[in-house]
Design a protein around this motif. Structure first.
Motif, mmCIF file in Angstrom:
data_model
loop_
_atom_site.group_PDB
_atom_site.id
_atom_site.type_symbol
_atom_site.label_atom_id
_atom_site.label_comp_id
_atom_site.label_asym_id
_atom_site.label_seq_id
_atom_site.Cartn_x
_atom_site.Cartn_y
_atom_site.Cartn_z
ATOM 1 N N SER A 119 0.831 -1.200 0.000
ATOM 2 C CA SER A 119 0.000 0.000 0.000
ATOM 3 C C SER A 119 0.865 1.249 0.000
ATOM 4 N N VAL A 120 1.943 1.206 -0.760
ATOM 5 C CA VAL A 120 2.897 2.306 -0.777
ATOM 6 C C VAL A 120 2.913 2.966 -2.148
ATOM 7 N N ASP A 121 3.447 4.173 -2.197
ATOM 8 C CA ASP A 121 3.531 4.949 -3.430
ATOM 9 C C ASP A 121 4.893 4.717 -4.071
ATOM 10 N N GLU A 122 4.912 4.119 -5.256
ATOM 11 C CA GLU A 122 6.175 3.752 -5.892
ATOM 12 C C GLU A 122 6.981 4.949 -6.366
ATOM 13 N N THR A 123 6.335 6.108 -6.526
ATOM 14 C CA THR A 123 7.072 7.276 -7.020
ATOM 15 C C THR A 123 7.819 8.001 -5.908
ATOM 16 N N LEU A 124 7.509 7.641 -4.652
ATOM 17 C CA LEU A 124 8.159 8.280 -3.512
ATOM 18 C C LEU A 124 9.245 7.380 -2.933
ATOM 19 N N SER A 125 10.112 7.958 -2.140
ATOM 20 C CA SER A 125 11.158 7.179 -1.490
ATOM 21 C C SER A 125 10.584 6.452 -0.281
ATOM 22 N N ALA A 126 11.383 5.539 0.272
ATOM 23 C CA ALA A 126 10.957 4.810 1.465
ATOM 24 C C ALA A 126 10.696 5.770 2.613
ATOM 25 N N THR A 127 11.598 6.722 2.812
ATOM 26 C CA THR A 127 11.422 7.693 3.887
ATOM 27 C C THR A 127 10.153 8.501 3.688
ATOM 28 N N GLU A 128 9.931 8.976 2.468
ATOM 29 C CA GLU A 128 8.746 9.801 2.199
ATOM 30 C C GLU A 128 7.457 9.024 2.447
ATOM 31 N N ASN A 129 7.436 7.763 2.062
ATOM 32 C CA ASN A 129 6.254 6.943 2.303
ATOM 33 C C ASN A 129 5.957 6.832 3.789
ATOM 34 N N LEU A 130 6.974 6.516 4.580
ATOM 35 C CA LEU A 130 6.752 6.338 6.011
ATOM 36 C C LEU A 130 6.387 7.650 6.701
ATOM 37 N N VAL A 131 6.982 8.754 6.271
ATOM 38 C CA VAL A 131 6.653 10.053 6.858
ATOM 39 C C VAL A 131 5.193 10.402 6.586
ATOM 40 N N ILE A 132 4.723 10.128 5.362
ATOM 41 C CA ILE A 132 3.318 10.407 5.036
ATOM 42 C C ILE A 132 2.386 9.596 5.921
ATOM 43 N N PHE A 133 2.675 8.297 6.075
ATOM 44 C CA PHE A 133 1.840 7.456 6.939
ATOM 45 C C PHE A 133 1.838 7.993 8.365
ATOM 46 N N ALA A 134 3.002 8.379 8.851
ATOM 47 C CA ALA A 134 3.096 8.879 10.226
ATOM 48 C C ALA A 134 2.312 10.171 10.398
#
Length: 342
Positions: free
Chosen positions: A98-113
């Protein structure tokens, strides 16, 4: 009579209590009266082939679908009447990232947080901590489209842990992963439980359930057909078997006679006629058999004890193996038709 609140406190000792869960799609009963009891602090495996009803069951427990019948509680809280509280107690990792492939790993986790209400600095700290925990620090700034399947699965699991939930649903978390990455995921799951979490794991891999689960529910055609520890399930389909191979095939007939006399069971010969298999109900009598074979001057080239496998359990209980797939189950539901609880 129990004191007020006593039943509720007892119920909270169970991470999951489901009674008679039913979900119907058209004429198909995808889940047909499922009962589950998951003790806190354990790994509970729900084992079954594709289309058995595993994902639909998870969706109901996670408040993503409304049960058509039955009840379910998460740490004592009803999934229908108290969905908001339940969602604060769970993390869900589905079959697809359920992650966004265009974003980095850090950006994905920051958005969720941030979506979970954490501040900017706290979100970045949480993301860094989870990336390190899951061995993804070196890839933190890379876009997910460059991640391997195993890395994506680890990141998806990391995202489900941002709120540090006491209960984690893992829906076939290692499907499609190579053996090495599967092993890494298994280690991660064990570490989660060691840190105090409860994991409800669905899988179609027999070895995965055998390796990880404290208790296993075997589900087929929407129903739980057996439940217990791995050893209990194996014992339910028969005893262990003793396997012997003679150095001299000419001794086979004598060995068969001694096996049947000492163990009191009927022995079976393999096609090559030098290997004997016999049920072993009483392990202590094997010593007597070895003494008898020595006295009969029968030399063994090999001896082993084979326990029943989960493959045999599943085949015995359902009439087919766990790799069978049923694509006409109704378990794959268009998103707009899912009944997400308010």
């Amino acid at each position: 009579m129990n004191a007020p609140g006593q039943d509720a406190r007892a119920d909270q000792e169970w991470a999951v209590r489901a009674d008679g869960l039913v979900k119907i799609f058209g004429t198909n009963r995808a889940v047909d009266g499922v009962d589950l009891s998951v003790a806190a602090g354990t790994v509970y495996g729900v084992l079954g082939p594709n289309g058995a009803g595993k994902t639909t069951t998870i969706n109901m427990l996670a408040t993503l679908m409304r049960p058509d019948a039955g009840t379910a509680r998460i740490f004592g809280h009803d999934v229908v009447r108290e969905p908001q509280i339940v969602r604060q107690l769970i993390g869900v990792t589905g079959q697809f990232a359920s992650v966004d492939e265009t974003l980095s790993a850090t950006e994905n986790l920051v958005i969720f947080a941030r979506l979970l209400g954490l501040g900017r600095a706290e979100s970045r700290a949480k993301a860094a901590d989870l990336l390190e925990r899951f061995g993804l620090t070196d890839a933190a700034r890379r876009p997910l489209k460059n991640f391997s399947g195993g890395m994506r699965r680890r990141l998806d699991l990391a995202a489900s842990l941002i709120s540090q939930p006491p209960l984690i649903f893992l829906d076939e978390p290692t499907t499609g992963l190579d053996p090495r990455t599967r092993g890494q995921m298994w280690d991660t799951i064990r570490a989660l439980v060691a840190s105090g979490s409860t994991v409800l794991l669905t899988t179609q891999y027999l070895d995965e359930a055998d390796q990880l689960a404290d208790r296993i529910a075997v589900i087929d055609s929407g129903r739980v057909v057996a439940e217990g520890t791995s050893d209990e399930l194996k014992a339910s389909v028969g005893t262990s078997s003793l396997q012997l191979r003679m150095e001299n095939p000419a001794d086979t007939a004598v060995a068969v006679r001694e096996v049947e006399r000492v163990l009191g069971v009927r022995a079976a010969l393999s096609p090559e006629a030098s290997r004997i298999t016999a049920p072993m109900a009483d392990a202590e009598r094997v010593t007597d058999l070895l003494i008898a074979l020595r006295r009969a001057d029968v030399r063994l080239a090999e001896m082993s004890v084979q326990k029943p496998t989960l493959d045999e359990v599943f085949l015995t209980l359902t009439g087919h193996d766990a790799a069978d797939q049923d694509t006409n189950t109704g378990n794959t539901i268009p998103l707009e038709k899912e009944e997400v609880l308010a």
